[in-house]
Design a protein around this motif. Sequence first.
Motif, short mmCIF file in Angstrom:
data_model
loop_
_atom_site.label_atom_id
_atom_site.label_comp_id
_atom_site.label_asym_id
_atom_site.label_seq_id
_atom_site.Cartn_x
_atom_site.Cartn_y
_atom_site.Cartn_z
N PHE A 1 0.84 -1.20 0.00
CA PHE A 1 0.00 0.00 0.00
C PHE A 1 0.88 1.25 0.00
O PHE A 1 0.57 2.24 -0.68
N ALA A 2 1.96 1.21 0.74
CA ALA A 2 2.86 2.36 0.81
C ALA A 2 3.50 2.65 -0.54
O ALA A 2 3.87 3.81 -0.83
N LYS A 3 3.60 1.63 -1.39
CA LYS A 3 4.17 1.82 -2.72
C LYS A 3 3.13 2.28 -3.73
O LYS A 3 3.45 2.53 -4.88
N GLY A 4 1.86 2.35 -3.30
CA GLY A 4 0.80 2.80 -4.21
C GLY A 4 0.23 1.70 -5.08
O GLY A 4 -0.46 1.99 -6.07
N ASP A 5 0.48 0.44 -4.73
CA ASP A 5 0.02 -0.67 -5.56
C ASP A 5 -1.45 -1.04 -5.34
O ASP A 5 -2.05 -1.72 -6.17
N HIS B 1 -5.30 3.25 12.52
CA HIS B 1 -6.68 2.88 12.19
C HIS B 1 -6.77 2.48 10.72
O HIS B 1 -7.44 1.52 10.36
N PHE B 2 -6.10 3.21 9.87
CA PHE B 2 -6.02 2.90 8.45
C PHE B 2 -4.59 3.15 7.99
O PHE B 2 -3.80 3.80 8.68
N GLU B 3 -4.24 2.61 6.84
CA GLU B 3 -2.91 2.82 6.31
C GLU B 3 -2.76 4.30 5.90
O GLU B 3 -3.53 4.79 5.08
N GLY B 4 -1.78 4.94 6.49
CA GLY B 4 -1.59 6.37 6.30
C GLY B 4 -1.86 7.16 7.56
O GLY B 4 -1.50 8.33 7.67
N ASP B 5 -2.48 6.50 8.56
CA ASP B 5 -2.73 7.12 9.85
C ASP B 5 -1.38 7.38 10.54
O ASP B 5 -0.60 6.46 10.78
#
Length: 332
Positions: free
Chosen positions: A39-43, A253-257
């Motif tokens: 997710f951190a790579k934008g995939d 809570h979510f990816e990016g929190d």
Amino acid sequence: MTAPNSTAGIFPLDKKGLLKAYRTMRTIREFEERLHADFAKGDIPGFVHLYAGEEAAGTGIMMHLEDKDRIASTHRGHGHCIAKGVDPNGMMAEIYGKVTGSCRGKGGSMHIADLSKGMMGANGILGAGAPLVCGAALAAKYRGDGAVAICFVGDGASNQGTFLESLNLAAVWNLPAIFVVENNGYAESTSRDYAVAVDSYVDRAAGFGLPGVTVDGLDFFAVYEAAGEIIKRAREGGGPALLECKMIRMYGHFEGDQQTYRAKGELEDIRANKDCIKMFSQRVTEAGVISRGELDAIDREVVAEIQQAVASAKAAPLPTAADLTTDVYVSY
């Protein structure tokens, strides 16, 4: 004589069961850790909410269930899916939005379902699974097949009216329904202590005439034994109950929190001292029931399985425009 690696008098599961529990927890962890990285790579499209750190609760409960038993999950549902037997390959493809996904790429992370496994679906609406579980439990009661239905909610969803109304309905109709509150301390970024009036969710259960119990959700064995008693009671016509699992999520809570609401050093302490899988591993190896080598072998197998799931998901085709109207309505 008792064999050196016998679990008699030590654990509630035999060695085969312990290895299955470990494999399930490690599969959940590796699945989530891989999603965190990708997710951190934008995939990955859409939102992702990870279950890492909470594996002991979902696994300890689901090991008592069969395909006929229904569960309703939350937006943080990957762990529930895997523990209930949903195929990680189909899940990964679903999260990547591919046509080979569990819901043909139409649901994404927050809406994975597999009715063949009794997984009624993850849900992006807080508390929405509770009334669904009442319906599934009512059906099981009429069939008389001993099936149960389990609703999972977090500490935030426990304040929703739908959840509280469902507790009442299940009690009035004496349904084989179980309400699991996965209390990880935060409703998004709001502390549970700030937003919940009672000291224990068991108090809420008592208010509706339901029995309830609180367990350490980091302790697989505590969850397994408490859930086993509650599920057996429901199967035998004893009615609904509430199980509170006190647990900890390793990510936001979510990816990016950014998790600015956490105390300094809290995340480091979780990883070092409150990892439910490490706790499980330490107990079974120190007891001489399972060797570190056996656990390491499972780790390697799980990593390979998740790598293959990601590769297959990336290679799979996207849904086409023609897929938009399929699988929407049921034809009777």
